[in-house]
Design an enzyme around this catalytic site. Structure first.
Site, mmCIF file in Angstrom:
data_model
loop_
_atom_site.group_PDB
_atom_site.id
_atom_site.type_symbol
_atom_site.label_atom_id
_atom_site.label_comp_id
_atom_site.label_asym_id
_atom_site.label_seq_id
_atom_site.Cartn_x
_atom_site.Cartn_y
_atom_site.Cartn_z
ATOM 1 C CB ILE A 24 -0.940 0.007 1.223
ATOM 2 C CG1 ILE A 24 -1.890 -1.198 1.175
ATOM 3 C CG2 ILE A 24 -1.733 1.309 1.292
ATOM 4 C CD1 ILE A 24 -2.750 -1.338 2.409
ATOM 5 N N GLY A 27 7.108 4.058 4.121
ATOM 6 C CA GLY A 27 7.564 5.235 4.863
ATOM 7 C C GLY A 27 8.989 5.065 5.326
ATOM 8 N N GLY A 28 9.429 6.013 6.150
ATOM 9 C CA GLY A 28 10.816 5.983 6.606
ATOM 10 C C GLY A 28 11.102 4.887 7.599
ATOM 11 C CB VAL A 32 1.358 0.187 5.087
ATOM 12 C CG1 VAL A 32 -0.043 -0.320 5.410
ATOM 13 C CG2 VAL A 32 1.874 1.070 6.218
ATOM 14 C CE LYS A 47 3.740 2.302 10.423
ATOM 15 N NZ LYS A 47 3.184 3.443 11.218
ATOM 16 C CG ASP A 141 4.230 12.727 12.907
ATOM 17 O OD1 ASP A 141 4.379 11.681 12.250
ATOM 18 O OD2 ASP A 141 4.645 13.836 12.519
#
Length: 633
Positions: A24, A27-28, A32, A47, A141
């Site tokens: 999907i 990220g860092g 996912v 994830k 965040d």
């Protein structure tokens, strides 16, 4: 090359339960994937932490923290977390799957939103965040990337990877991991975050939704951070005159540089937003928000919020488009009317579908909270709601043995009629074995205790001349006080109390009272005046000993300082008229030094003592000198 050809995770079965289908997002910290939960037969988002971060405890702890923070929340506007675990070297997190787009995607497509759309989205975000703040959780965040807009119209907050307990209010380097464009002044300058820091981030997001851009911009992150710390956020209406005064005031209130002047939490800001909405929509009936495809890309799998007025705004602010864009707009409008017609059609058959999804086999029911109830009572409650139940054992340190400790799916999660809810029944704390602790250093003993899943309880020090400092003397169970110095059976999360050596009490004999007091103070002992005693070896006024008032001696105890009065006085024997041999023996036996004519030692029995000084019967210190005179001399 397709994703399945390049990503080895596609097709993998994780933990014997989750079949990975497709990727999907990446990220860092993690990637996912879309996966199927084979046990419950449902689609989930899984994830998975990047492999190169798996050995970094800091990242792993942050990853686990996301699961714990989100799992504490059960709210329609917060992404549900179903499971967390580790398969081989992979740490993973299982969440509900929400097909759709993010608020960032929406802003990219449309630039800015209408005040009505902004209110709708902010109302959902603030509702979810209010639940987090009430649970003592600060997101830390918040940004458009973490606001999910599902295809079915739901709006949810995700990615609690930086969340922390609100009561901690601590400053760490991790605070600056949040996107710089949404960091509050206190996070930039002091690294301190609480619920009001989330409010500031929401104020920046709201400004961006109303104007199409962020209030502070720069080529370098430090330039943006400097503006957050020193400049006031301008009113959105200065950039977009269509913004009403009520929303201007809300943005300015949320972005005050002083945290004390902002809403104290999301609930207070939500209440003010609802007042603004009532004021605005009381003046004119606004058309409801609709869910349509993106502006220039027709894809039923993506989501976008739009109402009929937005097309006029886009057309008025956009230069003459090419033929391609014109065709795309016409296609978008035609699909919008088709969706409208579909809504009318669905309304006509609502009775049938309403039964199926509302009361029939297709309906979803929220799993109730049955934790800390008896399994039979919990099963009965679930069966009445249309669920099937099964049981499984689980160790628990918080729920009594024999009671329900958790459920799968968790409380608050919506599940289908007829699906199975697993009741995990507490077996009490997990049994563990404590290793031998006596003779270990304090750090080593702590590591042995926590290494088996127990915890370190009270640690006290006591002075012991035979055991080196910082070494464990004894250990006891916190629940019963039983000695466990040599190791033994215990339970997970149960506390072990330790007694640790502080070393020997310093020897202060012969020191002045001041020096003795200072020496004992260095090791945490207090002093008080004690008895005075005669001493043949310790000078008058000096310390003979430091006497404990009880055993064992521990830091902050008080010792009594025994001081010397010097040698004990002795009565001078009466030796006048005695011959020198007898007189000398009597005086030396009494502890005196003698001063006399040495000639008397030639024939002691021939000399008779005629006088002594000091005189007979007077008390003199031992070791003092007696002067002797003899008859005829």
């Amino acid at each position: 090359m397709t994703t399945s050809q390049t990503d080895p995770m596609i097709g993998r079965l994780i933990d014997g339960r989750y079949q990975v289908r497709s990727r999907i997002a990446r990220g860092g910290m993690a990637t996912v994937y879309l996966a199927t939960d084979l046990r419950l037969e449902r689609r989930v988002a899984i994830k998975i932490m990047h492999g190169h971060l798996a050995d970094d405890s800091t990242f792993k702890n942050r990853f686990v923290q996301e699961a714990r923070s989100a799992a504490r929340l059960a709210h329609p506007n917060v992404v549900n977390v179903f499971d967390q675990g580790q398969d081989s070297d992979m740490a993973y997190l299982v969440m509900e799957y929400l097909p759709g787009i993010t608020l960032r995607d929406l802003l990219k497509d449309y630039g800015k939103l209408t005040p009505e759309q902004t209110i709708d989205i902010m109302e959902a975000v603030l509702s979810g965040l209010a639940a987090a703040h009430k649970a003592g959780i600060v997101h830390r965040d918040l940004k458009p990337e973490n606001v999910l807009l599902a295809d079915d119209g739901r709006i949810k907050i995700g990615d609690f990877g930086l969340a922390r307990a609100a009561s901690a209010n601590t400053a760490t380097g991790q605070a600056l991991l949040g996107t710089i464009a949404y960091l509050s002044p206190e996070l930039v300058t002091r690294g301190v975050a609480d619920a009001r820091s989330d409010i500031y981030a929401l104020g920046i997001m709201m400004y961006e939704m109303l104007t199409g851009e962020q209030p502070f911009q720069g080529e370098q992150p430090m330039q943006i951070a400097y503006q957050h710390a020193n400049d006031a956020v301008p009113a959105p209406s200065a950039k977009n005159p269509a913004v009403p005064a009520e929303l201007d005031e809300l943005v300015l209130w949320a972005t005050e540089k002083d945290p004390d002047r902002r809403p104290r939490d999301a609930r207070e800001m939500l209440d003010r937003l609802l007042e603004a909405e009532k004021s605005l929509r009381g003046e004119a009936v606004l058309q409801p928000t609709m869910v349509l495809p993106p502006a220039f890309e027709v894809d039923a799998g993506e989501t976008q919020i739009i109402n009929p007025a937005i097309r006029q705004q886009v057309a008025a602010s956009t230069p003459a488009a090419t033929d391609t864009l014109t065709k795309a707009a016409q296609k978008r409008r035609s699909k919008g009317w088709w969706l409208f017609a579909l809504v009318i059609l669905l309304a006509g058959v609502a009775a049938g579908t309403g039964w199926y999804f509302g009361a029939g086999p297709g309906s979803l029911v929220a799993v109730p909270n049955v934790v800390n109830t008896a399994p039979d009572a919990a099963a009965s409650r679930l069966v009445k709601l249309g669920f099937k139940t099964t049981q499984a054992p689980e160790y628990s340190t918080t729920i009594a043995k024999g009671m329900v400790s958790s459920t799968d799916p968790a409380a608050g999660v919506h599940a289908a009629h007829g699906s199975t809810v697993t009741l995990r029944v507490s077996q009490g704390p997990k049994p563990v074995t404590i290793p031998a602790l006596a003779g270990k250093s304090l750090d080593e003993a702590k590591g042995l205790i926590t290494g088996v899943g127990a915890k370190v309880g009270d640690t006290v020090q006591q002075f012991d001349a035979k055991v080196p400092a910082n070494t464990v003397i004894s250990a006891t169970r916190a629940d019963t006080g039983a000695d466990i110095s040599g190791g033994g059976p215990y339970f997970e999360a149960a506390a072990v109390n330790l007694v640790v050596s502080a070393g020997a009490i310093p020897d202060v004999a012969g020191k002045s009272v001041e020096d003795a007091t200072a020496a004992l103070a260095k090791v945490g002992l207090l002093t008080s005046a004690g008895p005075q005693s005669y001493s043949d070896t310790v000078p008058e006024g000096k310390v003979i000993s430091a006497q404990p008032q009880h055993e064992p001696v521990r830091p902050n105890d008080t010792l009594l300082l025994e001081t010397s009065k010097g040698p004990e006085p002795v009565a001078v024997p009466d030796v006048v008229g005695k011959n020198w041999a007898d007189a000398k023996k009597a005086l030396t036996d009494a502890g005196f030094q003698l001063k006399y004519s040495a000639i008397a030692d030639v024939a002691p029995s021939a000399f008779v003592v005629s006088k002594i000084s000091p005189g007979a019967g007077t008390e003199q210190p031992k070791g003092s000198t007696i002067t002797i005179n003899f008859a005829g001399f």
